[in-house]
Design a protein around this motif. Structure first.
Motif, PDB file in Angstrom:
ATOM      1  N   SER A 263      23.895  14.548  -8.613  1.00  0.00           N
ATOM      2  CA  SER A 263      22.537  14.050  -8.345  1.00  0.00           C
ATOM      3  C   SER A 263      22.103  13.014  -9.374  1.00  0.00           C
ATOM      4  CB  SER A 263      21.536  15.203  -8.265  1.00  0.00           C
ATOM      5  OG  SER A 263      21.522  15.933  -9.460  1.00  0.00           O
ATOM      6  N   SER A 264      22.510  13.174 -10.625  1.00  0.00           N
ATOM      7  CA  SER A 264      22.152  12.160 -11.624  1.00  0.00           C
ATOM      8  C   SER A 264      22.824  10.833 -11.301  1.00  0.00           C
ATOM      9  CB  SER A 264      22.523  12.627 -13.032  1.00  0.00           C
ATOM     10  OG  SER A 264      23.920  12.766 -13.165  1.00  0.00           O
ATOM     11  N   ALA A 265      24.049  10.884 -10.802  1.00  0.00           N
ATOM     12  CA  ALA A 265      24.727   9.647 -10.411  1.00  0.00           C
ATOM     13  C   ALA A 265      23.995   8.981  -9.241  1.00  0.00           C
ATOM     14  CB  ALA A 265      26.173   9.934 -10.030  1.00  0.00           C
ATOM     15  N   ALA A 266      23.564   9.776  -8.266  1.00  0.00           N
ATOM     16  CA  ALA A 266      22.851   9.215  -7.121  1.00  0.00           C
ATOM     17  C   ALA A 266      21.540   8.575  -7.558  1.00  0.00           C
ATOM     18  CB  ALA A 266      22.596  10.302  -6.080  1.00  0.00           C
ATOM     19  N   VAL A 267      20.783   9.268  -8.398  1.00  0.00           N
ATOM     20  CA  VAL A 267      19.485   8.749  -8.852  1.00  0.00           C
ATOM     21  C   VAL A 267      19.669   7.504  -9.711  1.00  0.00           C
ATOM     22  CG1 VAL A 267      17.480   9.265 -10.309  1.00  0.00           C
ATOM     23  CG2 VAL A 267      18.296  10.955  -8.661  1.00  0.00           C
ATOM     24  N   LEU A 268      20.602   7.547 -10.651  1.00  0.00           N
ATOM     25  CA  LEU A 268      20.825   6.372 -11.502  1.00  0.00           C
ATOM     26  C   LEU A 268      21.341   5.190 -10.696  1.00  0.00           C
ATOM     27  CD1 LEU A 268      22.315   8.018 -14.714  1.00  0.00           C
ATOM     28  CD2 LEU A 268      20.121   6.833 -14.490  1.00  0.00           C
ATOM     29  N   GLY A 269      22.195   5.447  -9.716  1.00  0.00           N
ATOM     30  CA  GLY A 269      22.669   4.368  -8.857  1.00  0.00           C
ATOM     31  C   GLY A 269      21.531   3.715  -8.095  1.00  0.00           C
TER      32      GLY A 269
END
Length: 182
Positions: free
Chosen positions: A21-27
């Protein structure tokens, strides 16, 4: 066919969810800059690329440990390397050269950055993720503002002088003797 043992849904844990989820949000956040500038590869593209890179990294690391870790001859870095190489191909496809002018180079580099941050999220390298995200925001947002306000004004002030110098250096067309020019 022999397959690795399946991982049940009960193995879904907060660490894995945090990484993905952190990767999705940061992306998505990385794509905001491109979206605001109406450039190709906006929020959805960056979100998907960053999430996909994290997903591949988590899957490669999970499979590595599931297959024996250090005792196996599996190399999870090959999967990560393949992800980075594939993203390089996608990013290269974004670059356009038209009449000597290169366009979308920053967007291509941005896509590459989203991949690397996604890989770091997938690997759970939180200090690296935080530092990469902060540097990305500084470089893309603050330097973008600096470019618009300071550098464009500086270029505009220099432009008339440059044009005069260019005209002085441009050779004038010469007429050859002995030919009639219609």
């Amino acid at each position: 066919m022999i397959l690795n043992p399946p991982t049940g849904l009960h193995m879904l844990d907060w660490d894995m969810l945090a990484r993905l989820s952190s990767a999705a949000v940061l992306g998505l956040l990385l794509g905001v800059d491109r979206e605001l500038r109406d450039m190709p590869a906006g929020m959805r593209t960056h979100g998907l690329i960053c999430f996909s890179a994290a997903f591949v990294t988590v899957a490669a690391l999970a499979l590595y440990y599931q297959m024996g870790g250090l005792e196996s001859n599996i190399d999870p870095l090959r999967v990560i390397e393949g992800t980075a190489a594939f993203t390089g191909i996608i990013a290269a496809g974004l670059i356009v050269v038209n009449k000597g002018e290169v366009k979308h180079l920053t967007t291509a580099a941005h896509v590459w950055l989203a991949t690397v941050i996604g890989i770091a999220c997938g690997a759970g390298l939180w200090p690296l993720v935080a530092f990469g995200a902060i540097v990305a925001v500084i470089m893309l947002t603050l330097l973008g503002v600096f470019e618009k306000r300071v550098l464009r004004q500086f270029r505009a002030e220099r432009a008339p002088d440059d044009k005069i110098e260019d005209r002085a250096e441009t050779p004038s067309p010469q007429i050859k003797k002995g030919r009639d020019i219609p």
